[in-house]
Motif scaffolding. Sequence first.
Motif, PDB file in Angstrom:
ATOM      1  N   ASP A 242       0.810  -1.209   0.000  1.00 46.65           N
ATOM      2  CA  ASP A 242       0.000   0.000   0.000  1.00 46.65           C
ATOM      3  C   ASP A 242       0.850   1.268   0.000  1.00 46.65           C
ATOM      4  OD1 ASP A 242       0.911  -0.744   2.488  1.00 46.65           O
ATOM      5  OD2 ASP A 242      -0.786   0.094   3.588  1.00 46.65           O
ATOM      6  N   TYR A 243       2.137   1.159   0.224  1.00 43.08           N
ATOM      7  CA  TYR A 243       3.037   2.318   0.171  1.00 43.08           C
ATOM      8  C   TYR A 243       3.779   2.398  -1.163  1.00 43.08           C
ATOM      9  CZ  TYR A 243       2.717   3.636   5.142  1.00 43.08           C
ATOM     10  OH  TYR A 243       2.295   4.095   6.361  1.00 43.08           O
ATOM     11  N   GLU A 244       3.935   1.268  -1.826  1.00 44.43           N
ATOM     12  CA  GLU A 244       4.831   1.202  -2.979  1.00 44.43           C
ATOM     13  C   GLU A 244       4.396   2.115  -4.125  1.00 44.43           C
ATOM     14  OE1 GLU A 244       8.335  -0.079  -4.824  1.00 44.43           O
ATOM     15  OE2 GLU A 244       7.583  -0.176  -2.770  1.00 44.43           O
ATOM     16  N   SER A 245       3.091   2.305  -4.319  1.00 44.42           N
ATOM     17  CA  SER A 245       2.620   3.161  -5.416  1.00 44.42           C
ATOM     18  C   SER A 245       3.048   4.613  -5.250  1.00 44.42           C
ATOM     19  CB  SER A 245       1.092   3.081  -5.520  1.00 44.42           C
ATOM     20  OG  SER A 245       0.494   3.523  -4.315  1.00 44.42           O
TER      21      SER A 245
ATOM     22  N   SER B  90       6.878   4.207  -6.885  1.00 44.52           N
ATOM     23  CA  SER B  90       7.191   3.340  -8.018  1.00 44.52           C
ATOM     24  C   SER B  90       6.020   3.303  -8.997  1.00 44.52           C
ATOM     25  CB  SER B  90       7.517   1.920  -7.527  1.00 44.52           C
ATOM     26  OG  SER B  90       7.677   1.034  -8.598  1.00 44.52           O
ATOM     27  N   ILE B  91       6.340   3.008 -10.253  1.00 45.98           N
ATOM     28  CA  ILE B  91       5.315   2.892 -11.292  1.00 45.98           C
ATOM     29  C   ILE B  91       4.996   1.428 -11.590  1.00 45.98           C
ATOM     30  CG2 ILE B  91       5.965   5.074 -12.371  1.00 45.98           C
ATOM     31  CD1 ILE B  91       7.457   3.416 -14.506  1.00 45.98           C
ATOM     32  N   ILE B  92       5.403   0.513 -10.717  1.00 47.47           N
ATOM     33  CA  ILE B  92       5.218  -0.905 -11.007  1.00 47.47           C
ATOM     34  C   ILE B  92       3.747  -1.262 -11.189  1.00 47.47           C
ATOM     35  CG2 ILE B  92       5.259  -1.480  -8.536  1.00 47.47           C
ATOM     36  CD1 ILE B  92       6.470  -4.186  -9.340  1.00 47.47           C
ATOM     37  N   ASP B  93       2.850  -0.592 -10.461  1.00 47.62           N
ATOM     38  CA  ASP B  93       1.417  -0.886 -10.604  1.00 47.62           C
ATOM     39  C   ASP B  93       0.943  -0.713 -12.041  1.00 47.62           C
ATOM     40  OD1 ASP B  93       0.744  -1.729  -8.107  1.00 47.62           O
ATOM     41  OD2 ASP B  93       0.278   0.269  -7.335  1.00 47.62           O
ATOM     42  N   GLU B  94       1.540   0.253 -12.758  1.00 45.95           N
ATOM     43  CA  GLU B  94       1.134   0.542 -14.130  1.00 45.95           C
ATOM     44  C   GLU B  94       1.649  -0.493 -15.117  1.00 45.95           C
ATOM     45  OE1 GLU B  94       2.536   4.422 -14.976  1.00 45.95           O
ATOM     46  OE2 GLU B  94       1.772   5.292 -13.103  1.00 45.95           O
ATOM     47  N   HIS B  95       2.579  -1.354 -14.684  1.00 50.29           N
ATOM     48  CA  HIS B  95       3.211  -2.290 -15.613  1.00 50.29           C
ATOM     49  C   HIS B  95       3.045  -3.741 -15.187  1.00 50.29           C
ATOM     50  CE1 HIS B  95       5.151   0.945 -17.880  1.00 50.29           C
ATOM     51  NE2 HIS B  95       5.336   1.535 -16.717  1.00 50.29           N
ATOM     52  N   MET B  96       2.048  -4.004 -14.353  1.00 49.57           N
ATOM     53  CA  MET B  96       1.748  -5.392 -13.995  1.00 49.57           C
ATOM     54  C   MET B  96       0.980  -6.041 -15.150  1.00 49.57           C
ATOM     55  SD  MET B  96       2.965  -6.051 -10.953  1.00 49.57           S
ATOM     56  CE  MET B  96       2.073  -7.567 -10.632  1.00 49.57           C
ATOM     57  N   THR B  97       1.530  -7.099 -15.718  1.00 52.57           N
ATOM     58  CA  THR B  97       0.841  -7.809 -16.795  1.00 52.57           C
ATOM     59  C   THR B  97      -0.054  -8.912 -16.262  1.00 52.57           C
ATOM     60  OG1 THR B  97       2.744  -9.299 -17.071  1.00 52.57           O
ATOM     61  CG2 THR B  97       2.697  -7.300 -18.418  1.00 52.57           C
ATOM     62  N   ARG B  98       0.301  -9.463 -15.122  1.00 50.16           N
ATOM     63  CA  ARG B  98      -0.527 -10.484 -14.480  1.00 50.16           C
ATOM     64  C   ARG B  98      -0.418 -10.314 -12.979  1.00 50.16           C
ATOM     65  NH1 ARG B  98       0.357 -16.449 -16.675  1.00 50.16           N
ATOM     66  NH2 ARG B  98      -1.626 -16.649 -15.527  1.00 50.16           N
ATOM     67  N   GLY B  99      -1.523 -10.505 -12.285  1.00 45.11           N
ATOM     68  CA  GLY B  99      -1.525 -10.385 -10.841  1.00 45.11           C
ATOM     69  C   GLY B  99      -1.502  -8.938 -10.379  1.00 45.11           C
ATOM     70  N   SER B 100      -1.295  -8.767  -9.081  1.00 45.01           N
ATOM     71  CA  SER B 100      -1.314  -7.445  -8.474  1.00 45.01           C
ATOM     72  C   SER B 100      -0.393  -7.435  -7.262  1.00 45.01           C
ATOM     73  CB  SER B 100      -2.744  -7.066  -8.050  1.00 45.01           C
ATOM     74  OG  SER B 100      -2.751  -5.905  -7.272  1.00 45.01           O
TER      75      SER B 100
ATOM     76  N   LEU C 118      12.399   7.251  -1.516  1.00 48.54           N
ATOM     77  CA  LEU C 118      11.698   8.525  -1.688  1.00 48.54           C
ATOM     78  C   LEU C 118      11.466   8.819  -3.163  1.00 48.54           C
ATOM     79  CD1 LEU C 118      13.611  10.833   0.854  1.00 48.54           C
ATOM     80  CD2 LEU C 118      11.659   9.306   1.274  1.00 48.54           C
ATOM     81  N   GLU C 119      10.293   9.352  -3.443  1.00 47.45           N
ATOM     82  CA  GLU C 119       9.955   9.854  -4.771  1.00 47.45           C
ATOM     83  C   GLU C 119       9.985  11.375  -4.720  1.00 47.45           C
ATOM     84  OE1 GLU C 119       8.306   9.568  -8.824  1.00 47.45           O
ATOM     85  OE2 GLU C 119       9.307   8.148  -7.472  1.00 47.45           O
ATOM     86  N   LEU C 120      10.715  12.001  -5.660  1.00 45.34           N
ATOM     87  CA  LEU C 120      10.853  13.447  -5.693  1.00 45.34           C
ATOM     88  C   LEU C 120      10.107  14.025  -6.880  1.00 45.34           C
ATOM     89  CD1 LEU C 120      14.693  13.721  -4.942  1.00 45.34           C
ATOM     90  CD2 LEU C 120      12.795  13.546  -3.321  1.00 45.34           C
ATOM     91  N   ASP C 121       9.640  15.267  -6.745  1.00 44.41           N
ATOM     92  CA  ASP C 121       8.942  15.889  -7.867  1.00 44.41           C
ATOM     93  C   ASP C 121       9.913  16.340  -8.955  1.00 44.41           C
ATOM     94  OD1 ASP C 121      10.126  17.973  -6.568  1.00 44.41           O
ATOM     95  OD2 ASP C 121       8.332  19.219  -6.396  1.00 44.41           O
ATOM     96  N   ASP C 122      11.189  16.480  -8.632  1.00 44.02           N
ATOM     97  CA  ASP C 122      12.209  16.825  -9.612  1.00 44.02           C
ATOM     98  C   ASP C 122      13.422  15.931  -9.353  1.00 44.02           C
ATOM     99  OD1 ASP C 122      14.035  17.868 -11.365  1.00 44.02           O
ATOM    100  OD2 ASP C 122      13.938  19.938 -10.614  1.00 44.02           O
TER     101      ASP C 122
END
Length: 413
Positions: free
Chosen positions: A120-123, A126-136, A225-229
Amino acid sequence: MLDRLPFLIGLRYVRAKRRNHFISFISLTSMLGLMLGVAVLILVLSVMNGFDHELRTRVLGMVPHTRIEAQGGMTDWKALAERLEKRDYVIGAAPFVQQQGMFSSEGRTQGAMVNGIQPDYESKVSIIDEHMTRGSLDDLAPGEWHVVLGDLLARNLGVGVGDRVTLLVPEASITPGGVFPRLKRFTVSGIFKVGADLDANLAYANIQDMQTLGRLGDSVEGLRLELDDLFQAGPVTRAIVNDLGSGYRGVDWTYTHGNLFQAIQMEKRMIGLLLMVIVAVAAFNIVSTLVMVVTDKHADIAILRTIGAKPGTIMRIFMVQGMAIGIIGIVVGVLLGVVLALSVSDLIAWFEALTGIHFLDPNVYFISYLPSQLQWSDVGIIVGSAFVLTFLSTLYPAWRAARIQPAEVLRYE
């Protein structure tokens, strides 16, 4: 009328059928050279922009912009994550546990980095949720020992969703029977594909499972950490570490993928300069074309001078002719380059499907397909540079034409 004379005569020289076919051939060669040079320059720079864009959005979308780690682990990561998310430039924070290991399945083995994550924190990072081809990622429940594999990693192991794989980690367990490597069976619950080398060497598991496997208790290695720049990663990381004090350290993306990004930028500049030389050579071919035209038109120039044409008028006639040749080549080159830049990815994919040849092996290159991103600023720079080179190439022949003395020419006519 005299003001229009250079344009009328110059354009007529471009389209007229000359007695000297060699001059026509040289003129056509100059035009084609400009066209191909401009088109190839637009295409290549668009491909380099595509690699740069893919690096930023895909690879750096999966790789943390920065990591904050604590010596001996971090137990109060939730409070620290909330604190860091309130800082400037920080968009999100997520805990992680990393473990280098080797997966095996039915005799096949493949090394990979396993990231222990909180789904629930990873999104946030990371953009992995957008590239899941199978499963979640939601299937990574604690205690279930599920794992999400990259597409190439799963193919190399010959497994799919529901299959089981064994993870061997480089830590020994001491038992009464001796020292054995630490092993754990996982069930594949999902597969992701980002089209980069990460597909072959990255896997995800629940952070609690990885804590158990690594005997870390309730602590995590740190926060991603994800940064805006992303280009502010260095200063932001240093500021955070300074505020947190001793016991913490920060690692930003420039340490892991910075060399790749710099290499792409350098290659773009060098390739742009080299291809611009091709455009310059094609543009200066116009010099030889106009010099021969001036020699062929001595009598016409002399007659124009005798009826009142000034040297500046003669000069503009041949400048108009040279610029017309250059503009036609530049315009056609821009149209061809733009069309190729917008369609090269589909053309290469079609050719690979037709022939079975894969140009960019994902095991070698960080992106497994040919990306392209057209930037109109690059097109403007290319057009402007080609236009300036064409203009400069017309000056010397036009100056020679303006110096012709009508009396000397007509004496022998």
